[in-house]
Design a protein around this motif. Structure first.
Motif, mmCIF file in Angstrom:
data_model
loop_
_atom_site.group_PDB
_atom_site.id
_atom_site.type_symbol
_atom_site.label_atom_id
_atom_site.label_comp_id
_atom_site.label_asym_id
_atom_site.label_seq_id
_atom_site.Cartn_x
_atom_site.Cartn_y
_atom_site.Cartn_z
ATOM 1 N N TYR A 73 0.508 -1.210 -0.602
ATOM 2 C CA TYR A 73 -0.035 -0.140 -0.143
ATOM 3 C C TYR A 73 0.958 1.157 -0.636
ATOM 4 O O TYR A 73 1.525 1.873 0.828
ATOM 5 N N LYS A 74 1.331 2.236 -0.921
ATOM 6 C CA LYS A 74 2.164 2.447 -1.155
ATOM 7 C C LYS A 74 2.005 3.927 -0.643
ATOM 8 O O LYS A 74 2.537 5.025 -0.189
ATOM 9 N N SER A 75 0.356 4.174 -0.740
ATOM 10 C CA SER A 75 -0.104 5.199 -1.298
ATOM 11 C C SER A 75 -0.200 5.876 0.575
ATOM 12 O O SER A 75 0.220 6.672 1.166
ATOM 13 N N SER A 76 -0.374 4.740 1.080
ATOM 14 C CA SER A 76 -0.892 4.198 2.807
ATOM 15 C C SER A 76 0.440 4.341 3.534
ATOM 16 O O SER A 76 0.325 5.684 4.776
ATOM 17 N N PHE A 77 1.295 4.487 3.098
ATOM 18 C CA PHE A 77 2.808 3.648 3.739
ATOM 19 C C PHE A 77 2.995 5.321 3.560
ATOM 20 O O PHE A 77 3.667 6.327 4.116
ATOM 21 N N LEU A 78 2.982 5.790 1.833
ATOM 22 C CA LEU A 78 3.851 7.462 2.418
ATOM 23 C C LEU A 78 2.322 8.433 3.058
ATOM 24 O O LEU A 78 3.208 10.121 3.759
ATOM 25 N N PHE A 79 1.572 8.241 2.779
ATOM 26 C CA PHE A 79 0.237 9.414 4.201
ATOM 27 C C PHE A 79 1.489 9.261 5.608
ATOM 28 O O PHE A 79 0.775 9.898 6.752
ATOM 29 N N TYR A 80 1.459 8.322 5.927
ATOM 30 C CA TYR A 80 2.093 7.571 7.023
ATOM 31 C C TYR A 80 3.361 8.614 7.467
ATOM 32 O O TYR A 80 3.968 8.843 8.717
ATOM 33 N N ILE A 81 4.259 8.621 6.223
ATOM 34 C CA ILE A 81 5.501 9.621 6.555
ATOM 35 C C ILE A 81 5.304 10.567 6.796
ATOM 36 O O ILE A 81 5.818 11.349 7.854
ATOM 37 N N PHE A 82 3.864 10.682 6.006
ATOM 38 C CA PHE A 82 3.752 12.321 6.070
ATOM 39 C C PHE A 82 2.975 13.203 7.570
ATOM 40 O O PHE A 82 3.993 13.723 7.709
ATOM 41 N N ALA A 83 2.496 11.721 7.936
ATOM 42 C CA ALA A 83 1.400 12.591 9.440
ATOM 43 C C ALA A 83 2.915 12.394 10.479
ATOM 44 O O ALA A 83 2.801 13.267 11.051
ATOM 45 N N ILE A 84 3.765 11.046 10.370
ATOM 46 C CA ILE A 84 4.822 11.715 11.420
ATOM 47 C C ILE A 84 5.239 12.487 10.928
ATOM 48 O O ILE A 84 5.988 12.977 12.007
ATOM 49 N N LEU A 85 5.705 13.460 9.556
ATOM 50 C CA LEU A 85 6.521 14.498 9.840
ATOM 51 C C LEU A 85 5.784 15.164 10.575
ATOM 52 O O LEU A 85 5.913 16.260 11.504
ATOM 53 N N VAL A 86 4.889 15.441 10.153
ATOM 54 C CA VAL A 86 3.887 16.623 11.055
ATOM 55 C C VAL A 86 3.786 16.060 12.410
ATOM 56 O O VAL A 86 4.191 17.187 13.216
ATOM 57 N N PHE A 87 3.576 15.344 12.353
ATOM 58 C CA PHE A 87 3.925 14.809 14.524
ATOM 59 C C PHE A 87 4.940 15.879 15.115
ATOM 60 O O PHE A 87 5.334 15.828 15.898
ATOM 61 N N TYR A 88 6.290 15.079 14.402
ATOM 62 C CA TYR A 88 7.727 15.952 14.272
ATOM 63 C C TYR A 88 7.530 17.693 14.236
ATOM 64 O O TYR A 88 7.972 17.591 15.082
ATOM 65 N N VAL A 89 6.936 17.523 13.405
ATOM 66 C CA VAL A 89 7.178 19.540 13.073
ATOM 67 C C VAL A 89 6.225 19.961 14.052
ATOM 68 O O VAL A 89 6.736 21.437 14.346
ATOM 69 N N GLY A 90 4.726 19.507 15.106
ATOM 70 C CA GLY A 90 4.528 19.806 15.887
ATOM 71 C C GLY A 90 5.235 20.036 16.972
ATOM 72 O O GLY A 90 5.449 21.107 17.503
ATOM 73 N N GLN A 91 5.861 19.364 17.150
ATOM 74 C CA GLN A 91 7.655 19.704 17.967
ATOM 75 C C GLN A 91 7.960 20.437 18.045
ATOM 76 O O GLN A 91 8.618 21.552 18.907
ATOM 77 N N VAL A 92 9.050 20.047 17.090
ATOM 78 C CA VAL A 92 10.156 21.344 16.444
ATOM 79 C C VAL A 92 10.089 22.800 15.838
ATOM 80 O O VAL A 92 9.667 23.098 16.814
ATOM 81 N N GLY A 93 8.198 22.639 15.800
ATOM 82 C CA GLY A 93 7.170 24.279 15.396
ATOM 83 C C GLY A 93 7.351 24.867 16.769
ATOM 84 O O GLY A 93 7.775 26.169 16.661
#
Lengths: 248, 267
Positions: A3-23
């Protein structure tokens, strides 16, 4: 990888999660310009060392997070009867996608940090960098392994893992000099996560003076990593010797 | 709607489930206190390096009070945000549909029990320890305390509704963990649980005003700590109320659509 698209979305969500912290860190720095003498570039470099150590150790050790469940459900018994090292089998039992997000953020932070803090990359620094990352991975891996070994005695340890592995990481997002002396001592000698980023960062940033108890500490990361890792392997072995199946 | 007695029954069962793990309990307090300690240290360092004693309307003591109270409220608001997802995923939602109580209120009651446990078992001890360690200044004005109680209730409802709506996405998506991470990231950044909205650049404040997240922690905390003047309280409370209504309508629509989809699939 089906499931390539769901994998990419997952990576994107993790990035948002960390951007929250770094933000939050960025908001603070935009408002106050520095924390205890560390400006944006230096904070970014400090963060990059943590992100690399965290990301790579997630790749190897994230299967340990739910280790208590492995013991409670008796899955660990299967590993023991196979002719392979139980440690190796637990390590490869899960692939961690969040590592990619960590490494991505780490690379960006490293780039920003080295540009803004104008790090003068000498050969010595370039050679020491991978050693610091390896040391950081061993320190955070050793902590996870030691905490996991507790499950051999207590069975349930998820809250302990949460506090020690995840929450304690918050300590070293900031330079440890913002804490009182007792906490600095604790993070250096008792629970030495300051060696993951704070001490080695002094070497790369050519920082001297305040906060550094002794200049030799900035070269200590690889050694601290090796010693801690050896100790944690010992605790794991002791745990396996003590292990009795839950019977389920 | 369900009767209050039934509501308390659901709530107390969840409470009792939580209290069984004593070790978890002590680690939970330690964990919360760790965060309080880190953030108060950060604010101390930031305020000490500036000549201005007041930053965006906060004194150092005001900031420390904010940090402690925001954390205490955040811990009290702890919810099991994966519960709706699990119910839809494993099909137990169909059993809940047979029950003679509304799915929404049953889950709200369970969440309330979970949160009440966190309030008494974790928030209160952390609050007591913090009172001894830090200089906490809370203006004791009856109108303010009343407004805070109302605001905390609204904030809690908004958080519950956000979690509920994200959980309902499980009707349409096999994996909703990315959505939960997404929500968590936005809540951390814009919720005001760590850095109050006042410190954000103007551009981001526009974004923050369009999202429900600051209503959850920031608004109740500024009301309690006295950062928001008394005259602004009615406006703050009405905005929160509008968000409660909006999120309720959104969840109701999603729940209706999701339930129909469940029936179509044959359950």
């Amino acid at each position: 990888m089906e499931y390539k698209s769901s994998f990419l979305f997952y990576i994107f969500a993790i990035l948002v999660f960390y951007v929250g912290q770094v933000g939050l860190l960025l908001v603070i720095l935009a408002r106050f310009h520095e924390i205890q003498g560390w400006d944006l570039g230096q904070m970014a470099f400090l963060f990059s060392l943590l992100a690399f150590a965290q990301g790579i150790s997630n790749l190897f050790f994230s299967s340990l997070h739910n280790f208590d469940q492995m013991i409670i459900k008796g899955e660990f018994d299967r590993y023991l009867v196979r002719p392979l090292s139980p440690f190796g089998q637990v390590i490869v039992s899960k692939f961690e996608a969040s590592t990619l997000a960590h490494l991505f953020i780490g690379c960006i932070a490293l780039y920003i940090g080295s540009e803004m803090a104008e790090i003068n990359w000498t050969w010595k620094k370039a050679l020491y960098f991978p050693l610091v990352i390896a040391g950081g991975v061993m320190i955070s891996g050793a902590i996870r392994l030691a905490v996991t070994s507790v499950a051999f005695w207590t069975l349930r340890n998820s809250s302990l893992v949460h506090t020690i592995v995840f929450s304690s990481r918050e300590f070293v997002i900031y330079p440890v000099t913002i804490y009182n002396w007792g906490v600095q001592f604790f993070l250096t000698f008792v629970f030495p996560i300051a060696f993951i980023n704070f001490y080695p960062a002094h070497y790369f940033l050519d920082r001297t003076g305040e906060g550094l108890l002794h200049p030799a500490l900035q070269m200590g990361t690889p050694i601290v990593g090796l010693v801690l890792f050896a100790l944690s392997i010992y605790s794991w072995k002791a745990g396996i010797d003590h292990y009795q199946s839950s019977g389920s | 709607m369900i009767s209050p007695t039934l509501f308390f029954k659901f709530a107390s069962v969840t409470f009792q489930k939580q209290i069984t793990y004593r070790f978890d309990y002590f680690m939970g307090i330690l964990n919360g206190f760790l965060y309080v300690f880190i953030f108060t240290s950060v604010w101390r360092a930031l305020f000490s390096q500036s000549d201005n004693a007041v930053q965006s309307g906060f004194t150092l003591n005001g900031m420390i009070t904010y940090a402690v109270m925001a954390m205490v409220i955040r811990i009290s608001f702890t919810q099991d945000d994966a519960v709706i997802y699990r119910k839809v995923q494993d099909g137990s939602v169909s059993i809940d549909l047979i029950r003679p109580v509304s799915f929404f209120f049953m889950n709200l009651a369970e969440a309330a029990g979970y949160s009440l446990f966190h309030f008494f078992a974790r928030s209160v001890p952390i609050l007591i320890i913090s009172f001894f360690l830090f200089e906490i200044e809370i203006p004791l004005e009856p109108a303010r305390l009343f407004a805070f109680a109302l605001s905390a209730l609204f904030g809690y409802l908004i958080l519950f509704l956000v979690n509920f709506a994200v959980g309902l996405l499980a009707f349409w998506f096999v994996e909703i963990f990315p959505f939960m991470l997404f929500k968590y990231g936005l809540l951390t950044l814009f919720g005001g649980g760590i850095v109050p909205v006042d410190f954000f650049p103007e551009v981001l404040k526009v974004v923050i005003n369009l999202l429900p997240f600051q209503q959850i922690l920031y608004v109740p905390t500024v009301i309690l700590t006295g950062h928001a003047p008394l005259s602004t309280l009615p406006g703050l409370l009405s905005t929160q109320f509008v968000w409660v209504v909006f999120m309720t309508m959104l969840s109701k629509t999603m729940w209706g659509a999701g339930r129909n989809k469940l029936v179509v699939q044959g359950g």
